[in-house]
Design a protein around this motif. Structure first.
Motif, short mmCIF file in Angstrom:
data_model
loop_
_atom_site.label_atom_id
_atom_site.label_comp_id
_atom_site.label_asym_id
_atom_site.label_seq_id
_atom_site.Cartn_x
_atom_site.Cartn_y
_atom_site.Cartn_z
N VAL A 10 -15.05 -25.10 -10.21
CA VAL A 10 -15.45 -26.32 -9.69
C VAL A 10 -17.08 -26.98 -9.79
O VAL A 10 -17.61 -27.77 -10.16
CB VAL A 10 -15.96 -26.18 -8.09
N ILE A 27 -13.88 -34.02 -5.64
CA ILE A 27 -13.30 -32.86 -5.17
C ILE A 27 -11.91 -33.11 -4.46
O ILE A 27 -12.83 -33.56 -3.53
CB ILE A 27 -14.38 -32.15 -4.82
N TRP A 28 -10.69 -32.64 -4.70
CA TRP A 28 -10.28 -32.89 -3.31
C TRP A 28 -10.14 -31.25 -2.39
O TRP A 28 -11.19 -30.25 -3.12
CB TRP A 28 -8.62 -32.16 -4.58
N GLY A 29 -9.75 -31.65 -1.41
CA GLY A 29 -9.73 -30.81 -0.34
C GLY A 29 -10.55 -30.93 1.18
O GLY A 29 -11.23 -32.23 0.90
N ILE A 30 -10.61 -30.34 2.14
CA ILE A 30 -11.09 -30.70 3.32
C ILE A 30 -12.33 -29.60 3.62
O ILE A 30 -13.04 -30.17 4.26
CB ILE A 30 -10.18 -30.92 4.53
N GLY A 31 -12.54 -28.96 2.74
CA GLY A 31 -13.44 -27.96 2.99
C GLY A 31 -13.71 -26.80 3.80
O GLY A 31 -14.26 -26.22 3.91
N ASN A 32 -11.99 -26.67 4.58
CA ASN A 32 -11.98 -25.38 5.32
C ASN A 32 -11.52 -24.31 4.85
O ASN A 32 -11.66 -23.04 5.62
CB ASN A 32 -11.11 -25.91 6.47
N LEU A 34 -12.17 -21.05 2.76
CA LEU A 34 -13.01 -19.91 2.74
C LEU A 34 -12.76 -18.90 1.49
O LEU A 34 -11.13 -18.31 1.28
CB LEU A 34 -13.34 -19.03 3.96
N ARG A 35 -13.64 -18.44 0.72
CA ARG A 35 -12.74 -17.64 -0.35
C ARG A 35 -13.85 -16.22 -0.61
O ARG A 35 -15.24 -17.15 -0.04
CB ARG A 35 -12.94 -17.82 -1.71
#
Length: 69
Positions: A10, A27-32, A34-35
């Protein structure tokens, strides 16, 4: 980049964009997602703490409780 971990994968595009002014990146993804990250020194402290406990102390603790020490 193909074998990198999440954090470095990232941060690398940000670093490259900073070096090359005007460069865009996606940046791919929807941001949901969690890591959870664990710092190695925190794990070290937890292991040393657990290993220093007297046997009778941790024999009374459940596995779930022990995993949160």
């Amino acid at each position: 980049m193909e074998n990198s971990h999440v954090v470095s994968a990232v941060l690398r595009p940000f670093n490259e964009a900073k070096r090359f002014v005007g460069r865009k990146f996606l940046i791919w993804g929807i941001g949901n997602l969690l890591r959870k990250f664990l710092h190695v020194e925190d794990m070290d402290c937890a292991c040393l703490y657990t290993m220093a406990l007297p046997r009778h102390k941790y024999s009374e603790i459940t596995v779930t409780q022990l995993s949160h020490i």
